[in-house]
Design a protein around this motif. Structure first.
Motif, PDB file in Angstrom:
ATOM      1  N   UNK A 126      -1.949  67.265  41.200  1.00  7.72           N
ATOM      2  CA  UNK A 126      -2.881  67.477  40.089  1.00  7.72           C
ATOM      3  C   UNK A 126      -3.593  68.818  40.225  1.00  7.72           C
ATOM      4  N   UNK A 127      -3.856  69.205  41.508  1.00  4.47           N
ATOM      5  CA  UNK A 127      -4.455  70.521  41.714  1.00  4.47           C
ATOM      6  C   UNK A 127      -3.520  71.628  41.254  1.00  4.47           C
ATOM      7  N   UNK A 128      -2.235  71.498  41.577  1.00  5.78           N
ATOM      8  CA  UNK A 128      -1.253  72.480  41.133  1.00  5.78           C
ATOM      9  C   UNK A 128      -1.117  72.490  39.628  1.00  5.78           C
ATOM     10  N   UNK A 129      -1.227  71.316  39.021  1.00  7.63           N
ATOM     11  CA  UNK A 129      -1.127  71.221  37.555  1.00  7.63           C
ATOM     12  C   UNK A 129      -2.312  71.896  36.898  1.00  7.63           C
ATOM     13  N   UNK A 147      -0.417  63.299  47.987  1.00  5.35           N
ATOM     14  CA  UNK A 147       0.383  64.295  47.261  1.00  5.35           C
ATOM     15  C   UNK A 147       0.059  64.281  45.775  1.00  5.35           C
ATOM     16  N   UNK A 148      -0.373  63.116  45.264  1.00 11.93           N
ATOM     17  CA  UNK A 148      -0.752  63.063  43.847  1.00 11.93           C
ATOM     18  C   UNK A 148      -1.927  63.999  43.581  1.00 11.93           C
ATOM     19  N   UNK A 149      -2.865  64.019  44.533  1.00  9.75           N
ATOM     20  CA  UNK A 149      -4.048  64.865  44.365  1.00  9.75           C
ATOM     21  C   UNK A 149      -3.651  66.341  44.418  1.00  9.75           C
ATOM     22  N   UNK A 150      -2.779  66.691  45.371  1.00  5.80           N
ATOM     23  CA  UNK A 150      -2.314  68.073  45.461  1.00  5.80           C
ATOM     24  C   UNK A 150      -1.543  68.472  44.215  1.00  5.80           C
ATOM     25  N   UNK A 180     -17.657  73.186  46.020  1.00  7.31           N
ATOM     26  CA  UNK A 180     -18.364  74.390  45.590  1.00  7.31           C
ATOM     27  C   UNK A 180     -18.236  75.524  46.612  1.00  7.31           C
ATOM     28  N   UNK A 181     -18.330  75.172  47.891  1.00  5.99           N
ATOM     29  CA  UNK A 181     -18.342  76.211  48.919  1.00  5.99           C
ATOM     30  C   UNK A 181     -16.960  76.726  49.276  1.00  5.99           C
ATOM     31  N   UNK A 182     -15.981  75.821  49.293  1.00  2.00           N
ATOM     32  CA  UNK A 182     -14.651  76.209  49.762  1.00  2.00           C
ATOM     33  C   UNK A 182     -13.588  76.147  48.677  1.00  2.00           C
ATOM     34  N   UNK A 183     -13.977  75.704  47.468  1.00  2.00           N
ATOM     35  CA  UNK A 183     -13.036  75.697  46.357  1.00  2.00           C
ATOM     36  C   UNK A 183     -11.965  74.634  46.449  1.00  2.00           C
ATOM     37  N   UNK A 184     -12.178  73.599  47.279  1.00  3.06           N
ATOM     38  CA  UNK A 184     -11.196  72.521  47.370  1.00  3.06           C
ATOM     39  C   UNK A 184     -11.524  71.468  46.323  1.00  3.06           C
ATOM     40  N   UNK A 185     -10.610  70.497  46.164  1.00  2.00           N
ATOM     41  CA  UNK A 185     -10.832  69.453  45.169  1.00  2.00           C
ATOM     42  C   UNK A 185     -11.887  68.472  45.655  1.00  2.00           C
ATOM     43  N   UNK A 186     -12.453  67.721  44.707  1.00  2.00           N
ATOM     44  CA  UNK A 186     -13.423  66.673  45.060  1.00  2.00           C
ATOM     45  C   UNK A 186     -12.780  65.615  45.948  1.00  2.00           C
ATOM     46  N   UNK A 215      -4.097  74.294  38.089  1.00  2.00           N
ATOM     47  CA  UNK A 215      -4.055  75.740  38.329  1.00  2.00           C
ATOM     48  C   UNK A 215      -2.884  76.414  37.628  1.00  2.00           C
ATOM     49  N   UNK A 216      -2.056  75.650  36.953  1.00  2.23           N
ATOM     50  CA  UNK A 216      -0.916  76.197  36.247  1.00  2.23           C
ATOM     51  C   UNK A 216       0.263  76.517  37.132  1.00  2.23           C
ATOM     52  N   UNK A 217       0.251  76.041  38.375  1.00  5.47           N
ATOM     53  CA  UNK A 217       1.354  76.293  39.293  1.00  5.47           C
ATOM     54  C   UNK A 217       2.505  75.328  39.072  1.00  5.47           C
ATOM     55  N   UNK A 218       2.215  74.198  38.456  1.00  3.73           N
ATOM     56  CA  UNK A 218       3.234  73.196  38.141  1.00  3.73           C
ATOM     57  C   UNK A 218       3.184  72.877  36.665  1.00  3.73           C
ATOM     58  N   UNK A 219       4.358  72.618  36.106  1.00  2.00           N
ATOM     59  CA  UNK A 219       4.409  72.174  34.713  1.00  2.00           C
ATOM     60  C   UNK A 219       4.280  70.664  34.674  1.00  2.00           C
ATOM     61  N   UNK A 220       4.097  70.119  33.485  1.00  2.00           N
ATOM     62  CA  UNK A 220       3.979  68.669  33.327  1.00  2.00           C
ATOM     63  C   UNK A 220       5.272  67.985  33.762  1.00  2.00           C
ATOM     64  N   UNK A 221       6.440  68.596  33.434  1.00  2.00           N
ATOM     65  CA  UNK A 221       7.723  68.018  33.818  1.00  2.00           C
ATOM     66  C   UNK A 221       7.891  67.993  35.331  1.00  2.00           C
ATOM     67  N   UNK A 222       7.486  69.068  35.979  1.00  2.00           N
ATOM     68  CA  UNK A 222       7.597  69.124  37.436  1.00  2.00           C
ATOM     69  C   UNK A 222       6.689  68.084  38.098  1.00  2.00           C
ATOM     70  N   UNK A 223       5.490  67.938  37.545  1.00  2.00           N
ATOM     71  CA  UNK A 223       4.564  66.955  38.097  1.00  2.00           C
ATOM     72  C   UNK A 223       5.097  65.539  37.885  1.00  2.00           C
ATOM     73  N   UNK A 224       5.695  65.291  36.728  1.00  5.27           N
ATOM     74  CA  UNK A 224       6.285  63.981  36.462  1.00  5.27           C
ATOM     75  C   UNK A 224       7.442  63.712  37.413  1.00  5.27           C
ATOM     76  N   UNK A 225       8.181  64.755  37.753  1.00  5.97           N
ATOM     77  CA  UNK A 225       9.285  64.616  38.696  1.00  5.97           C
ATOM     78  C   UNK A 225       8.756  64.236  40.091  1.00  5.97           C
TER      79      UNK A 225
END
Length: 475
Positions: A151-154, A146-149, A42-48, A156-166
């Motif tokens: 998912x964060x990119x996914x 890296x999986x958590x990062x 909540x305070x810093x906007x990072x993932x759980x 936020x729309x920074x990564x596509x599903x194909x890129x994340x699968x890669x």
């Protein structure tokens, strides 16, 4: 948040531990971890997940972290399974096959790219080249974080599903081949040692400090710092025997720390806590815990962790003695009946029974799990025979003074047995015991002589030593 947490949270955990409530301690740990994770999000906007990682880093600064790890072990295992199941569900085998070239290329880029970056960093640090090679290979994979990062990119729309699968597929490949890459350490070291910039570092061998766990060996693990455990710790301390104490009472942990005695706060029936004591290198484990169920768990887990370890345990019932021995305890003590057995031991000694036979009898009682009804008739008969044989016989010790007429004489010349009827069975000289002295033994001032015989015979020996017999003979 981290710098504030490392000062507040360890202090809070210690205060809660002083309340002696296991349930409250676990609840506070869960509140701290979840609260830190939510607060960071909540305070810093990072993932759980990153917030939870921060909470773990803060709690690790407390000396109670071993017990925290043991208490949340079941949560950790459950969440780990769910995490990897969820990641595995995202891997699409069809996508993997259709994009195999890209997956292998990305895997090679990650593995060799990270390897190259760490090797280049070796140019700016004084450590040996081999150290950086081991670190480089250890880091040449895509970590679970890296999986958590990703998912964060996914999200936020920074990564596509194909890129994340890669990324997931490359992670799977890099993690799989990473253990085999350690075989490249020696070849890479030989190859890079020919490069001028690395040659000096390849020859450099800094002394490697011995890890703390390797310094702990041949020690005693004491479970419980109650009255019995405290006495045992005092004896081990006076003998300078290394030890580790496990105790659930935080007040006793503080007391041990003030004495600079290694101590772990936690429940020894949890293998997570026992793991920290390095049982595979220990000589002995002694459990003074009165709770029979907890003791059974301690003995069972200790035997699993170290099959050759000597284990001594305390029981509260005769049935418990049998069960603990079945679980692997080498020696089990029942304090209530041990007191009665000690009374029997001392009573037999007062009745002038030989120490060796009395010891054999008490050990037989222990072997039969303190059940006197199991003592064989032969063992009882042996005691009866001893009583009849030694009735009226005394074993007495006498000091040989400088003015005794026996000084300078041999045992044969003194003729003690012929004059008194008593037999010399032992002689102590300068702290050394000589059993059954030979007839050529010469008596010296300060000798301590042990005689066996009936009361009148012992009295005659005493007069002989004091020259009273010679005086009576001359009269």
């Amino acid at each position: 948040m981290f710098f504030g947490g490392v000062r507040v949270i360890p202090w809070l955990l210690e205060r809660v531990a002083h309340m002696h409530s296991r349930e409250l301690f676990i609840l506070v740990v869960l509140v701290i971890t979840l609260g830190t994770a939510l607060g960071a999000a909540e305070l810093f906007g990072v993932s759980l997940a990153l917030g939870a990682f921060l909470a773990g880093a803060i709690i690790s600064q407390s000396h109670l972290s071993h017990q925290v790890g043991a208490d949340v072990f079941s949560f950790r295992e459950a969440f780990s399974v769910l995490f990897f199941v969820s990641v595995g569900m995202l891997v699409n085998p069809v996508f993997l096959w259709q994009n195999l070239g890209q997956v292998l290329g990305l895997t090679a880029l990650v593995v060799f790219g990270k390897l190259l970056i760490v090797i280049v960093m070796a140019m700016f640090f004084p450590q040996p080249l081999r150290t950086f090679l081991v670190i480089a290979i250890g880091l040449s994979q895509v970590g679970e974080f890296s999986f958590i990062l990703g998912q964060g990119g996914l999200s936020l729309g920074l990564l596509s599903v194909e890129q994340y699968s890669l990324i997931l597929a490359a992670s799977l490949f890099s993690i799989t081949i990473n253990p085999f890459m350690y075989r490249l350490v020696d070849p890479l070291e030989r190859l890079l040692s020919k490069v001028p910039v690395f040659s000096k570092r390849a020859q450099k061998r800094l002394p490697t400090p011995l890890p703390a766990e390797e310094k702990i060996k041949d020690h005693v693990v004491v479970v419980g710092y109650d009255r019995i455990g405290k006495h045992l710790v005092d004896v081990l301390t006076s003998l300078k025997i290394p030890m580790i104490v496990i105790e659930e009472d935080i007040d006793r942990i503080v007391e041990l720390q003030e004495q600079a005695i290694p101590a772990l706060y936690g429940d020894a029936s949890n293998s997570e806590v026992l793991d920290q004591t390095h049982l595979e290198k220990a000589k002995l484990l002694v459990s003074t815990v009165p709770d029979e169920t907890a003791t059974a768990m301690i003995v069972s887990k200790a035997r699993t962790l170290s099959p050759t370890l000597s284990i001594m345990a305390r029981s509260s019932s005769q049935e418990g003695v049998i069960e603990l021995e079945k679980m692997g305890a080498n020696y089990v003590v029942l304090p209530e009946l041990e007191g009665g057995l000690e009374l029997i031991h001392n009573a037999l000694l007062e009745l002038k029974f030989p120490l060796q036979e009395v010891h054999a009898y008490t050990q037989a009682v222990r072997r039969d799990h303190y059940n006197l009804e199991n003592i064989s008739n032969e063992e009882h008969r042996s005691l009866d025979d001893l009583l009849a044989a030694f009735k009226g016989i005394e074993i007495s010790w006498m000091n040989l003074e400088a003015d005794s007429p026996l000084i300078g004489q041999t045992l044969a010349e003194a003729g003690i047995r012929s004059k008194t009827g008593a037999s010399l069975v032992a002689l102590i000289r300068e702290g050394q015991l000589l059993a059954n002295p030979k007839s050529q033994t010469i008596f010296l001032a300060g000798d301590r002589l042990g005689f066996i015989g009936e009361s009148p015979q012992i009295e005659s020996v005493r007069k002989l030593i004091l020259a009273e017999i010679q005086a009576e003979t001359q009269a």
